[in-house]
Write a protein that holds these residues in place. Structure first.
Motif, PDB file in Angstrom:
ATOM      1  N   PHE A 129      -3.818  23.518  10.132  1.00 40.70           N
ATOM      2  CA  PHE A 129      -2.671  22.661   9.845  1.00 40.70           C
ATOM      3  C   PHE A 129      -2.712  22.166   8.402  1.00 40.70           C
ATOM      4  CE2 PHE A 129      -0.950  18.293   9.747  1.00 40.70           C
ATOM      5  CZ  PHE A 129       0.358  18.568  10.082  1.00 40.70           C
ATOM      6  N   THR A 132      -1.893  24.882   5.966  1.00 44.40           N
ATOM      7  CA  THR A 132      -0.456  25.157   5.959  1.00 44.40           C
ATOM      8  C   THR A 132       0.284  24.096   5.152  1.00 44.40           C
ATOM      9  OG1 THR A 132      -0.753  25.979   8.197  1.00 44.40           O
ATOM     10  CG2 THR A 132       1.502  25.730   7.447  1.00 44.40           C
ATOM     11  N   VAL A 133      -0.113  22.827   5.332  1.00 42.56           N
ATOM     12  CA  VAL A 133       0.523  21.750   4.568  1.00 42.56           C
ATOM     13  C   VAL A 133       0.237  21.921   3.072  1.00 42.56           C
ATOM     14  CG1 VAL A 133       0.515  19.271   4.144  1.00 42.56           C
ATOM     15  CG2 VAL A 133       0.543  20.120   6.478  1.00 42.56           C
ATOM     16  N   GLY A 136       2.540  24.008   1.140  1.00 46.97           N
ATOM     17  CA  GLY A 136       3.855  23.462   0.823  1.00 46.97           C
ATOM     18  C   GLY A 136       3.857  22.438  -0.297  1.00 46.97           C
ATOM     19  N   VAL A 137       2.666  22.112  -0.833  1.00 48.57           N
ATOM     20  CA  VAL A 137       2.613  21.121  -1.923  1.00 48.57           C
ATOM     21  C   VAL A 137       3.241  21.732  -3.174  1.00 48.57           C
ATOM     22  CG1 VAL A 137       1.072  19.851  -3.444  1.00 48.57           C
ATOM     23  CG2 VAL A 137       0.582  19.964  -1.015  1.00 48.57           C
TER      24      VAL A 137
ATOM     25  N   LEU B 309       5.397  16.311   1.655  1.00 49.64           N
ATOM     26  CA  LEU B 309       4.453  16.298   2.765  1.00 49.64           C
ATOM     27  C   LEU B 309       5.179  16.019   4.072  1.00 49.64           C
ATOM     28  CD1 LEU B 309       1.476  16.760   2.352  1.00 49.64           C
ATOM     29  CD2 LEU B 309       1.086  14.316   2.589  1.00 49.64           C
ATOM     30  N   ASN B 312       7.431  18.996   4.979  1.00 50.22           N
ATOM     31  CA  ASN B 312       6.694  20.179   5.413  1.00 50.22           C
ATOM     32  C   ASN B 312       6.016  19.985   6.751  1.00 50.22           C
ATOM     33  OD1 ASN B 312       7.060  22.262   3.445  1.00 50.22           O
ATOM     34  ND2 ASN B 312       6.049  20.907   2.003  1.00 50.22           N
ATOM     35  N   ILE B 313       5.475  18.777   6.983  1.00 49.75           N
ATOM     36  CA  ILE B 313       4.829  18.531   8.271  1.00 49.75           C
ATOM     37  C   ILE B 313       5.864  18.639   9.387  1.00 49.75           C
ATOM     38  CG2 ILE B 313       3.718  16.764   9.686  1.00 49.75           C
ATOM     39  CD1 ILE B 313       2.164  15.907   7.199  1.00 49.75           C
ATOM     40  N   VAL B 316       6.468  22.319   9.968  1.00 52.28           N
ATOM     41  CA  VAL B 316       5.348  22.966  10.651  1.00 52.28           C
ATOM     42  C   VAL B 316       5.358  22.613  12.132  1.00 52.28           C
ATOM     43  CG1 VAL B 316       2.837  22.986  10.857  1.00 52.28           C
ATOM     44  CG2 VAL B 316       3.891  23.133   8.618  1.00 52.28           C
TER      45      VAL B 316
END
Lengths: 300, 328
Positions: A129, A132-133, A136-137, B309, B312-313, B316
């Motif tokens: 997880f 994956t995060v 996206g930064v 953040l 995106n969270i 996901v």
């Protein structure tokens, strides 16, 4: 085109001839109209790519000579001396090379843990997880991080800081693509390997990784091509210079930052050089991408 | 040490073969040890995000102490006066990303439908999907370059037309300078389209054929099936894809910085120039000196970090919930 309304089903149940009636005007219109709309919107979607490729070739090709690829940039406004972007090509290759050295081992070993040992566990899914995060930064935030960790502590903009930022951009891409590649290896092969007495190290490298190697390689190549085109993490870490790169502890030129700087320049020659840089960059990036996708399409 | 043990292995009687014993020890290292090594690297990769969060927050801390929460809605940004506020940049970031999302979702769904339905033969569909995804591979600085020298000149007459005919409407109330919010929004649309279309296509493809067949058998046309069966069944995946696209748009730096005009401004007009958080970081950071200016830029970075953040969270989670549902 018939406009006769379809009678209510309860009335028409017995009337078999209605089955052969064409659709009502409204339904036909809706169908044709939506199909047309979808095609127009999809056409709009592919237009920019063709325009970009066309313009990059049209504006970039005239200045593309051997000198362009091997010489230093001429000072702005000067004529009659060779003008090139050789230092940018070398700088980009240096930084991407170092970034690959940092990120590939981390990415592949992390993926091996997630796929082979941590699957289904809380630690495994938590780490997955977070990675994956991380993917996206925004890359500009990665640049801020690299600035603080390296530029601020060493008191100089440097290729090392640029490489560090690129490595952080690459790690999640490599991890996630390797993870997908390892998942494609059938479990039966791992069991067979263990049954023959192989330990986990042997099973992982001799069976799993070796059979997934083509897909891992293409995923890694895609990460490298992403790093080659990244600009935001470099503008305040590696900065730029019109000289040859001198080790990893000096400001280091790169193709992408050169394009950014020269695109905003008032000198037409520099604008033209930005297009030539774009041509070189697009050529490298598209070659890697098309090659990787063909390999991936073959293995799936 | 190895030689020692193997020479002693010539003693036959003991039952336990020392050679076998050492290979067991080696096996233990290769077995458990290897697992811990890979775990270590996985923890390093995952820990990067915490390290990053800690470092940039620490660097931004003096600005947080100076300005506090009002930093978010203050509109000042003056380097000589050392007064800093984030609102114009937050405004630009949200508006450009909003435009991009609004346009990219319908276009992305169209592309997903064209490439997943059988409007076209397979040999046209596959390259089409491939071409759209290739846009994602083009470095954003090149899309920005194309924006400056190709898209802005081509699009300027359209902007002038919008201003002349719809100038009474606040959204088009200013004389277009060329670069601006609308241009940045359109460039972002191009950039997030591949994300939305490729995930939506995969989701649409995984809708069970039986659902489509049932709808068709009841007499629905193709588009009635798409609107009432396919899209509702794929809705959560498409939402996830769109949020992921939004995350990309929020953090996109180079292309936006090159076409938005870079003026600190809150304006109702989409034709006006403005700036975004990533754009101001790209423009000012390298020239900023240690002190409140740099710390305020870091704080903008923290805000952007938190914003992406959260987005995106959410994406996901939605996509994970979907893949869990699909596995049942």
């Amino acid at each position: 085109m018939s406009t006769s309304p379809i009678p209510h089903p309860s009335v028409s149940d017995t009337d078999a001839s209605l089955i052969f009636q064409p659709l009502s005007f409204n339904r036909t219109f809706f169908s044709r109209g939506m199909t047309g709309l979808a095609f127009v919107l999809s056409g709009l979607a592919i237009l920019p790519l063709f325009s970009i490729l066309f313009e990059v070739i049209k504006n970039g090709l005239p200045q593309l000579t051997l000198d362009t690829l091997t010489q230093l940039p001429a000072p702005a406004g000067m004529e009659g001396i060779p003008d090139g972007l050789g230092n940018c090509i070398i700088g980009t290759l240096m930084m991407v090379f170092l970034a690959s050295l940092m990120s590939i081992p981390i990415g592949i070993l992390a993926a091996i843990y997630l796929s082979e040992f941590g699957q289904g566990s809380a630690i495994g899914s938590g780490i997955r997880f977070l990675i994956t995060v991380l993917s996206g930064v925004p890359s500009i935030v990665v640049g801020l991080f690299a600035y603080t960790v390296i530029v601020f502590t060493t008191k100089t903009f440097s290729g090392l800081a640029g490489s560090f930022a690129l490595a952080i951009v690459m790690v999640p891409i490599i991890t996630l693509s390797t993870l997908e590649a390892l998942k494609l290896v059938p479990t039966a092969q791992r069991l067979a390997s263990s049954a023959l007495g192989a330990n986990r190290f042997q099973t992982t490298f001799k069976i799993v990784v070796s059979s997934a190697l083509p897909v891992i390689t293409t995923g890694t190549l895609l990460a490298i091509s992403r790093a080659i085109g990244e600009t935001a993490p470099l503008i305040f870490t590696a900065l730029f210079t019109i000289n040859w790169p001198d080790g990893f502890f000096q400001p280091t030129p790169s193709l992408s930052v050169m394009i950014y700087n020269y695109a905003g320049s008032p000198f037409i020659e520099q604008n033209a050089m930005a297009w030539t840089g774009a041509l070189v960059l697009v050529f490298i990036v598209l070659c890697i991408n098309i090659f990787s996708r063909l390999v991936l399409a073959k293995t799936r | 040490m190895n030689a020692d043990l193997s020479s002693s292995s010539s003693i036959p009687s003991t039952g336990v073969n020392p050679e076998q014993d050492i290979s067991r020890k080696g096996n233990f290292l290769m077995d458990e040890g290897f697992v811990y090594i890979t775990l270590g690297f996985a923890v390093i990769a995952a820990g990067l995000i915490f390290w990053m969060a800690a470092i940039i927050t620490e660097k931004a801390w003096p600005a947080i102490q100076t300005f506090g929460i009002p930093f978010i809605w203050s509109t000042d940004w003056s380097v000589p006066a050392e007064k800093f506020g984030a609102l114009p940049y937050i405004f630009g970031t949200l508006v450009t990303s909003g435009i991009a999302l609004l346009l990219a979702v319908p276009i992305g769904i169209s592309v997903a439908l064209i490439t997943s339905e059988n409007f076209l033969p397979q040999w046209v569909r596959t390259p089409l999907g491939f071409i759209v995804e290739l846009i994602a591979a083009i470095p954003s600085v090149i899309i920005g370059l194309w924006g400056i020298f190709v898209f802005i000149p081509v699009f300027l007459p359209v902007q002038q037309f919008l201003h002349q005919t719809l100038g009474w409407f606040p959204l088009f109330s200013s004389e277009p300078p060329g670069p601006g919010i609308l241009v940045a929004g359109l460039i972002l649309t191009v950039m997030i389209l591949p994300t939305i279309s490729s995930i939506s296509r995969d989701v649409l493809r995984s809708v069970p054929v039986t659902l489509r067949s049932a709808s068709m058998a009841l007499g629905a046309t193709r588009w009635e099936t798409i609107f009432r069966v396919m899209l509702p069944a794929a809705a959560s995946g498409i939402v996830g894809a769109s949020i992921l696209g939004l995350g990309r748009a929020l953090g996109e730096t180079m292309a936006v910085a090159m076409v938005i005009g870079n003026t600190k401004r809150i304006t109702p007009s989409l034709l006006d120039s403005a700036s975004t958080i990533p754009a101001v970081l790209a423009n000012e950071f390298a020239e900023s000196h240690e002190g409140l200016h740099l710390q305020s830029l870091m704080l903008l970075g923290v805000i952007l970090f938190i914003l992406t953040l959260v987005v995106n969270i959410a994406a996901v989670w939605i996509i994970q919930a979907l893949s869990l549902k699909g596995r049942e």
